[in-house]
Design a protein around this motif. Structure first.
Motif, PDB file in Angstrom:
ATOM      1  N   GLU A   1       0.567  -0.860   0.077  1.00  0.00           N
ATOM      2  CA  GLU A   1      -0.040  -0.136  -0.352  1.00  0.00           C
ATOM      3  C   GLU A   1       1.171   0.999   0.448  1.00  0.00           C
ATOM      4  N   LEU A   2       1.932   1.048   0.190  1.00  0.00           N
ATOM      5  CA  LEU A   2       2.439   2.504   0.577  1.00  0.00           C
ATOM      6  C   LEU A   2       4.337   1.644  -0.249  1.00  0.00           C
ATOM      7  N   ASP A   3       4.802   2.639  -0.849  1.00  0.00           N
ATOM      8  CA  ASP A   3       6.447   2.804  -1.379  1.00  0.00           C
ATOM      9  C   ASP A   3       7.289   2.960  -0.325  1.00  0.00           C
ATOM     10  N   CYS A   4       7.707   3.943   0.882  1.00  0.00           N
ATOM     11  CA  CYS A   4       8.223   3.746   1.583  1.00  0.00           C
ATOM     12  C   CYS A   4       7.813   4.489   3.426  1.00  0.00           C
ATOM     13  N   VAL A   5       8.718   4.345   3.976  1.00  0.00           N
ATOM     14  CA  VAL A   5       8.322   4.796   5.312  1.00  0.00           C
ATOM     15  C   VAL A   5       8.884   5.787   6.240  1.00  0.00           C
ATOM     16  N   PHE A   6       8.474   6.196   6.776  1.00  0.00           N
ATOM     17  CA  PHE A   6      10.014   6.951   7.723  1.00  0.00           C
ATOM     18  C   PHE A   6       9.445   7.195   8.991  1.00  0.00           C
ATOM     19  N   GLY A   7      10.217   6.542   9.590  1.00  0.00           N
ATOM     20  CA  GLY A   7       9.571   6.233  11.143  1.00  0.00           C
ATOM     21  C   GLY A   7      10.581   5.635  11.931  1.00  0.00           C
ATOM     22  N   ALA A   8      10.854   6.458  13.874  1.00  0.00           N
ATOM     23  CA  ALA A   8      11.530   5.175  14.286  1.00  0.00           C
ATOM     24  C   ALA A   8      11.824   3.919  14.349  1.00  0.00           C
ATOM     25  N   VAL A   9      12.865   3.313  15.176  1.00  0.00           N
ATOM     26  CA  VAL A   9      12.753   2.151  14.943  1.00  0.00           C
ATOM     27  C   VAL A   9      13.103   1.632  16.509  1.00  0.00           C
ATOM     28  N   THR A  10      11.959   0.984  16.562  1.00  0.00           N
ATOM     29  CA  THR A  10      11.837   0.755  17.878  1.00  0.00           C
ATOM     30  C   THR A  10      11.871  -0.210  18.538  1.00  0.00           C
ATOM     31  N   PRO A  11      12.381  -0.459  19.632  1.00  0.00           N
ATOM     32  CA  PRO A  11      12.323  -2.752  19.867  1.00  0.00           C
ATOM     33  C   PRO A  11      11.270  -3.297  19.395  1.00  0.00           C
ATOM     34  N   GLU A  12      10.382  -2.520  19.575  1.00  0.00           N
ATOM     35  CA  GLU A  12       9.379  -3.887  19.074  1.00  0.00           C
ATOM     36  C   GLU A  12       9.360  -4.538  17.822  1.00  0.00           C
TER      37      GLU A  12
ATOM     38  N   GLY B   1      14.754   6.034  10.295  1.00  0.00           N
ATOM     39  CA  GLY B   1      14.348   5.418   9.611  1.00  0.00           C
ATOM     40  C   GLY B   1      13.803   5.651   7.573  1.00  0.00           C
ATOM     41  N   LEU B   2      14.292   5.469   7.005  1.00  0.00           N
ATOM     42  CA  LEU B   2      13.312   4.648   5.623  1.00  0.00           C
ATOM     43  C   LEU B   2      13.499   4.032   5.463  1.00  0.00           C
ATOM     44  N   PHE B   3      12.201   3.269   5.307  1.00  0.00           N
ATOM     45  CA  PHE B   3      12.275   2.206   4.925  1.00  0.00           C
ATOM     46  C   PHE B   3      11.589   1.511   3.474  1.00  0.00           C
ATOM     47  N   LEU B   4      11.891   0.489   2.985  1.00  0.00           N
ATOM     48  CA  LEU B   4      11.355   0.472   2.145  1.00  0.00           C
ATOM     49  C   LEU B   4      11.286  -1.261   1.507  1.00  0.00           C
ATOM     50  N   ARG B   5      10.648  -1.890   0.772  1.00  0.00           N
ATOM     51  CA  ARG B   5      10.329  -3.106   0.897  1.00  0.00           C
ATOM     52  C   ARG B   5      11.364  -3.624   0.268  1.00  0.00           C
ATOM     53  N   ARG B   6      12.205  -5.232   0.556  1.00  0.00           N
ATOM     54  CA  ARG B   6      13.463  -5.754   0.096  1.00  0.00           C
ATOM     55  C   ARG B   6      12.832  -6.711  -0.602  1.00  0.00           C
ATOM     56  N   ASP B   7      12.511  -6.105  -2.030  1.00  0.00           N
ATOM     57  CA  ASP B   7      12.455  -7.485  -2.889  1.00  0.00           C
ATOM     58  C   ASP B   7      12.602  -7.870  -4.161  1.00  0.00           C
ATOM     59  N   GLY B   8      13.817  -6.869  -4.079  1.00  0.00           N
ATOM     60  CA  GLY B   8      14.586  -7.057  -5.038  1.00  0.00           C
ATOM     61  C   GLY B   8      14.263  -6.365  -6.371  1.00  0.00           C
ATOM     62  N   LEU B   9      13.073  -5.460  -6.605  1.00  0.00           N
ATOM     63  CA  LEU B   9      12.464  -5.184  -7.562  1.00  0.00           C
ATOM     64  C   LEU B   9      13.811  -3.904  -7.815  1.00  0.00           C
TER      65      LEU B   9
ATOM     66  N   THR C   1      11.569  -7.733   9.825  1.00  0.00           N
ATOM     67  CA  THR C   1      12.947  -6.568  10.098  1.00  0.00           C
ATOM     68  C   THR C   1      13.942  -7.552   8.681  1.00  0.00           C
ATOM     69  N   PRO C   2      13.491  -8.183   8.076  1.00  0.00           N
ATOM     70  CA  PRO C   2      14.393  -8.806   7.396  1.00  0.00           C
ATOM     71  C   PRO C   2      13.908  -8.837   6.188  1.00  0.00           C
ATOM     72  N   ARG C   3      12.471  -8.071   6.094  1.00  0.00           N
ATOM     73  CA  ARG C   3      12.084  -7.847   5.085  1.00  0.00           C
ATOM     74  C   ARG C   3      11.407  -5.828   4.421  1.00  0.00           C
ATOM     75  N   LEU C   4      12.385  -6.059   5.196  1.00  0.00           N
ATOM     76  CA  LEU C   4      12.745  -4.153   5.137  1.00  0.00           C
ATOM     77  C   LEU C   4      14.058  -3.612   4.734  1.00  0.00           C
ATOM     78  N   GLU C   5      14.068  -2.855   3.777  1.00  0.00           N
ATOM     79  CA  GLU C   5      15.372  -2.322   3.377  1.00  0.00           C
ATOM     80  C   GLU C   5      15.976  -1.063   3.791  1.00  0.00           C
ATOM     81  N   PRO C   6      16.239  -0.994   5.426  1.00  0.00           N
ATOM     82  CA  PRO C   6      16.836   0.798   4.980  1.00  0.00           C
ATOM     83  C   PRO C   6      17.545   1.047   4.343  1.00  0.00           C
ATOM     84  N   VAL C   7      17.209   2.791   3.803  1.00  0.00           N
ATOM     85  CA  VAL C   7      18.460   3.281   2.598  1.00  0.00           C
ATOM     86  C   VAL C   7      18.941   4.031   3.442  1.00  0.00           C
TER      87      VAL C   7
END
Length: 330
Positions: free
Chosen positions: A149-160, A286-294, A167-173
């Motif tokens: 639904e989203l292309d990227c997310v900007f948010g705090a890297v919380t302990p949760e 962090g700014l996060f994208l999906r780690r999908d290889g595309l 986390t392994p499915r996210l790509e921090p840029v």
């Protein structure tokens, strides 16, 4: 595509994908039939076709309804992502037809100074860009990112977030350091000798967020590390709008907030930053994208670059070099 994927592409239709999503969310054939406006016999036939394509049972039938098993949950998750990508294609084509040059769907917290500045910077360099901002809590936004639904997310890297299985499915840029900041609308407190420390402020009237927040926990830790009992706040509040209004209405108050919030309040005017020693770090943004290889759309890279250009910590009202840490995308 391998032969199995080619087989699915040839056999499955978008209606099959809609059924997978509907069944996983309604858990009954009746509910799925009502959502898709089809008869139950037609859906039973479609489900048989889906399971035949995957050569596996995807849903467990019982008197309570239909629950996806591990295979079904995975298939439904991917089906939902495909449908969201199709929705994105529809939105993007419509935007491009109306004159836009690119579309960015961004998730962000409701209080952030970096995102509005970065979006403005992006629009200056790419005037035809269209940006859709969805606000919310980081874990909810991350789920929407992974669902397509989203292309990227900007948010705090919380302990949760770090403890979750996503986390392994996210790509921090891009990672931006964060810290606890103190604001006031009145005169800045002064220490007797030397720099102002947290223990010097234990008797001040404080406004802080609730106990279950990272900011409140960092606030308490700051005093404990300075061998002082954490003060009880005179005001406990979460709303950023209320915080800003109360700060300006009562100059005696001190308020503990994130750097992102502090930067936003300082830009609005009427408050000042109180420099307190030692610095208390908070989980990074962090700014996060999906780690999908595309391949990444150019607008995602452009937005990350805009964030790097505008990020700046509020340190005693002086401009300083942003504390940025670029992460590996491997």
């Amino acid at each position: 595509m391998d032969s199995r994927t080619d087989h699915l592409v040839r056999k499955l239709r978008l209606r099959h994908l809609e059924l997978l999503v509907a069944l996983s969310e309604t858990a009954t054939m009746r509910g799925a039939a009502a959502r898709l406006h089809l008869s139950q016999p037609a859906l039973s036939k479609m489900l048989g076709e889906i399971e035949a394509c995957f050569d596996a049972r995807l849903f467990e039938r019982s008197h309570q309804g239909m629950q996806p098993n591990a295979l079904g949950a995975s298939a439904a998750y991917r089906a939902r992502a495909v449908l969201h990508e199709l929705e994105r294609a529809t939105e993007e084509v419509a935007a491009l037809k109306s004159g836009a040059v690119a579309l960015l769907r961004l998730g962000a917290p409701s209080v952030t100074a970096a995102v509005p500045a970065a979006v403005a910077d992006l629009r200056q360099r790419l005037p035809g860009a269209v940006v859709q901002i969805r606000e919310g809590r980081v874990h909810e936004l991350i789920q929407r990112l992974l669902a397509g639904e989203l292309d990227c997310v900007f948010g705090a890297v919380t302990p949760e977030l770090l403890a979750s299985d996503v986390t392994p499915r996210l790509e921090p840029v891009l990672m931006l350091e964060d810290e606890l900041c103190v604001l006031t609308a009145g005169p800045a407190p002064r220490a007797g000798k030397g720099p102002l420390r947290w223990a010097d402020l234990r008797d001040a009237p404080w406004m802080v967020p609730p106990r279950d927040t990272l900011v409140r926990q960092a606030f308490m830790t700051a005093f404990l590390n300075d061998a002082a009992v954490p003060p009880a706040p005179v005001i406990e509040v979460m709303s950023s709008v209320t915080i800003g209004a109360l700060l300006r209405a009562d100059p005696a108050l001190l308020c503990a907030v994130r750097r992102e919030h502090a930067t936003d309040e300082l830009a609005r005017g009427g408050v000042r930053h109180v420099d307190v020693t030692p610095r208390v770090p908070l989980p990074s943004f962090g700014l996060f994208l999906r780690r999908d290889g595309l391949p990444r759309p150019a607008i995602l890279t452009a937005f990350a670059d805009a964030l790097r250009r505008v990020a700046s910590p509020p340190r005693s009202g002086r401009s300083q070099t942003p504390r940025l840490r670029r992460t590996s995308t491997s």
